[in-house]
Design a protein around this motif. Structure first.
Motif, mmCIF file in Angstrom:
data_model
loop_
_atom_site.group_PDB
_atom_site.id
_atom_site.type_symbol
_atom_site.label_atom_id
_atom_site.label_comp_id
_atom_site.label_asym_id
_atom_site.label_seq_id
_atom_site.Cartn_x
_atom_site.Cartn_y
_atom_site.Cartn_z
ATOM 1 N N GLU A 126 0.829 -1.211 0.000
ATOM 2 C CA GLU A 126 0.000 0.000 0.000
ATOM 3 C C GLU A 126 0.862 1.260 0.000
ATOM 4 O O GLU A 126 0.617 2.198 -0.766
ATOM 5 C CB GLU A 126 -0.920 -0.002 1.221
ATOM 6 C CG GLU A 126 -1.820 1.219 1.304
ATOM 7 C CD GLU A 126 -2.599 1.286 2.614
ATOM 8 O OE1 GLU A 126 -3.342 2.277 2.797
ATOM 9 O OE2 GLU A 126 -2.447 0.388 3.461
ATOM 10 N N LEU A 129 2.675 1.633 -3.470
ATOM 11 C CA LEU A 129 1.814 2.074 -4.559
ATOM 12 C C LEU A 129 1.322 3.511 -4.363
ATOM 13 O O LEU A 129 0.950 4.183 -5.323
ATOM 14 C CB LEU A 129 0.617 1.121 -4.706
ATOM 15 C CG LEU A 129 0.942 -0.279 -5.221
ATOM 16 C CD1 LEU A 129 -0.313 -1.146 -5.230
ATOM 17 C CD2 LEU A 129 1.568 -0.226 -6.618
ATOM 18 N N THR A 130 1.348 3.974 -3.126
ATOM 19 C CA THR A 130 0.918 5.346 -2.837
ATOM 20 C C THR A 130 2.053 6.349 -3.013
ATOM 21 O O THR A 130 1.851 7.440 -3.562
ATOM 22 C CB THR A 130 0.378 5.437 -1.398
ATOM 23 O OG1 THR A 130 -0.721 4.523 -1.238
ATOM 24 C CG2 THR A 130 -0.106 6.846 -1.089
ATOM 25 N N ARG A 165 7.625 -5.655 -5.662
ATOM 26 C CA ARG A 165 8.197 -4.677 -6.593
ATOM 27 C C ARG A 165 8.589 -5.340 -7.913
ATOM 28 O O ARG A 165 8.375 -4.767 -8.996
ATOM 29 C CB ARG A 165 9.401 -3.994 -5.953
ATOM 30 C CG ARG A 165 9.023 -2.963 -4.903
ATOM 31 C CD ARG A 165 10.249 -2.383 -4.237
ATOM 32 N NE ARG A 165 10.958 -3.375 -3.431
ATOM 33 C CZ ARG A 165 12.082 -3.132 -2.767
ATOM 34 N NH1 ARG A 165 12.631 -1.933 -2.834
ATOM 35 N NH2 ARG A 165 12.660 -4.084 -2.049
ATOM 36 N N PHE A 168 5.388 -6.001 -9.821
ATOM 37 C CA PHE A 168 4.817 -4.770 -10.382
ATOM 38 C C PHE A 168 5.613 -4.302 -11.598
ATOM 39 O O PHE A 168 5.054 -3.715 -12.533
ATOM 40 C CB PHE A 168 4.807 -3.685 -9.306
ATOM 41 C CG PHE A 168 4.074 -2.438 -9.693
ATOM 42 C CD1 PHE A 168 2.716 -2.457 -9.960
ATOM 43 C CD2 PHE A 168 4.741 -1.225 -9.790
ATOM 44 C CE1 PHE A 168 2.029 -1.304 -10.313
ATOM 45 C CE2 PHE A 168 4.074 -0.067 -10.141
ATOM 46 C CZ PHE A 168 2.708 -0.111 -10.410
ATOM 47 N N VAL A 175 -3.175 2.548 -10.525
ATOM 48 C CA VAL A 175 -4.012 2.447 -9.322
ATOM 49 C C VAL A 175 -5.187 3.419 -9.395
ATOM 50 O O VAL A 175 -5.023 4.594 -9.745
ATOM 51 C CB VAL A 175 -3.184 2.725 -8.054
ATOM 52 C CG1 VAL A 175 -4.080 2.788 -6.821
ATOM 53 C CG2 VAL A 175 -2.115 1.655 -7.879
ATOM 54 N N LEU A 178 -6.863 2.110 -3.117
ATOM 55 C CA LEU A 178 -6.205 1.066 -2.338
ATOM 56 C C LEU A 178 -6.909 0.872 -1.000
ATOM 57 O O LEU A 178 -7.338 1.841 -0.371
ATOM 58 C CB LEU A 178 -4.739 1.436 -2.078
ATOM 59 C CG LEU A 178 -3.827 1.607 -3.291
ATOM 60 C CD1 LEU A 178 -2.510 2.235 -2.854
ATOM 61 C CD2 LEU A 178 -3.574 0.269 -3.964
ATOM 62 N N ILE A 195 -6.698 -3.737 -4.073
ATOM 63 C CA ILE A 195 -6.312 -2.835 -5.157
ATOM 64 C C ILE A 195 -7.424 -2.742 -6.195
ATOM 65 O O ILE A 195 -7.901 -3.768 -6.692
ATOM 66 C CB ILE A 195 -5.028 -3.326 -5.866
ATOM 67 C CG1 ILE A 195 -3.867 -3.443 -4.878
ATOM 68 C CG2 ILE A 195 -4.653 -2.411 -7.025
ATOM 69 C CD1 ILE A 195 -2.684 -4.227 -5.420
ATOM 70 N N CYS A 197 -7.808 -1.029 -9.884
ATOM 71 C CA CYS A 197 -6.841 -0.489 -10.827
ATOM 72 C C CYS A 197 -7.309 -0.660 -12.268
ATOM 73 O O CYS A 197 -8.387 -1.199 -12.528
ATOM 74 C CB CYS A 197 -5.499 -1.192 -10.637
ATOM 75 S SG CYS A 197 -5.552 -2.955 -11.047
#
Length: 294
Positions: A126, A129-130, A165, A168, A175, A178, A195, A197
């Motif tokens: 989280e 991705l933020t 990672r 991804f 995104v 979340l 997620i 997305c």
């Protein structure tokens, strides 16, 4: 000359299945009707209106009985997670619903260790991705208690043997949101999706090797750090897709983070129809209701 008619109705009953036995709520309604000169209201109309008021009282009683019973179940079954629904009601979680017939043979302390490891990885994802920054568990204050459980646990679970990672990088997505709590008021359940997305056609990466992927449509993906149960876990994602605010979701899938592969992950599981497992989930929801009365 105007005149008034006062209509009253009361309802009282016993709720025997709450946290405290023999709850006796009393509900009452009063209605004052003003009649203009020349207007009348006969006995049949008064009785009919009184019955309507009585029914409103009864519905309030039933509502309180539901709330009281759900509170009792929440106390007696600590394994069932609840979300706050409408009008004080408690909604069971999606994971509780799809596990209505599960009997866990793993000791509670081991379950806690695996759950805490999952919580830590989810929080790392989280944050990444933020913010774009990958934080080590020791630097994330809100998962401190989970970190203690994992580090002191006898299983010796690792926190660096999976690699989101790298996943991804191979399987990029854009995104939308979340860790959103979502509710379905019609079927009375709640949950928290990982997620939401879009898998972009302009940036397919290795998604191009996955059969059936839909591009440029709202998609729900769920991170899994344990053993994948495809049917069970896709029922979970379908339920999230049917929750309020997710009506636009067309596709669901799973992100398997695993130490079984040297890279720290497996190829994603994608279901291009968000409806495919809905009937199966509703069957679970009905079975949960039959077992627990909620």
């Amino acid at each position: 000359m105007n005149r008034t008619i006062e209509i009253t109705a009361d309802f009282s009953g016993v709720i025997p299945n709450g946290s405290f036995e023999n709850i006796r709520p009393l509900y009452g309604l009063k209605e004052i009707i003003t009649l203009a000169e020349g207007e009348t209201m006969d006995d049949a109309e008064i009785v009919a209106r009184q019955k309507e008021l009585q029914n409103l009282n009864y519905q309030q009683f039933k509502h309180q009985a539901e709330i009281t019973y759900s509170e009792r179940i929440a106390k007696e079954y600590s394994s069932i997670r609840f979300y706050d629904g409408k009008d004080g009601r408690k909604y069971p979680s999606v994971t509780s619903v799809i596990s209505w017939d599960s009997s866990f043979t793993m000791p509670a302390d081991q379950l806690a260790q695996y759950a805490s490891r999952g919580t830590i990885v989810h929080k790392q994802v989280e944050i990444f991705l933020t913010t774009g920054e990958w934080k080590e568990p020791d630097d994330i204050l809100e998962i401190y208690s989970d970190l203690v459980i994992v580090k002191q646990g006898a299983l010796g679970l690792l926190l660096d043997d999976v690699d989101f990672r790298a996943f991804f990088k191979d399987y990029p997505f854009k995104v939308i949101s979340l860790e959103n709590e979502c509710l379905n008021h019609e079927w009375q359940y709640g949950g928290r999706l990982d997620i939401k997305c879009v898998i972009e056609s302009a940036n397919k990466g290795k998604w191009a090797k996955i059969d059936g992927v839909k591009y440029d449509v709202p998609t729900i993906l769920d991170i899994k750090t344990g053993v994948i149960d495809k049917v069970k876990h896709l029922k979970q994602q379908t339920a999230y897709a049917k929750a309020e605010g997710n009506e636009d979701v067309e596709q669901i899938g799973l992100i398997p983070l695993t130490n079984k592969n040297q890279c720290g992950f497996s190829a994603p599981v994608i279901e291009p129809s968000a409806d495919k497992y809905w009937t199966m989930f509703l069957r679970d929801r009905e079975n949960f209701r039959k077992r627990y009365g909620l």
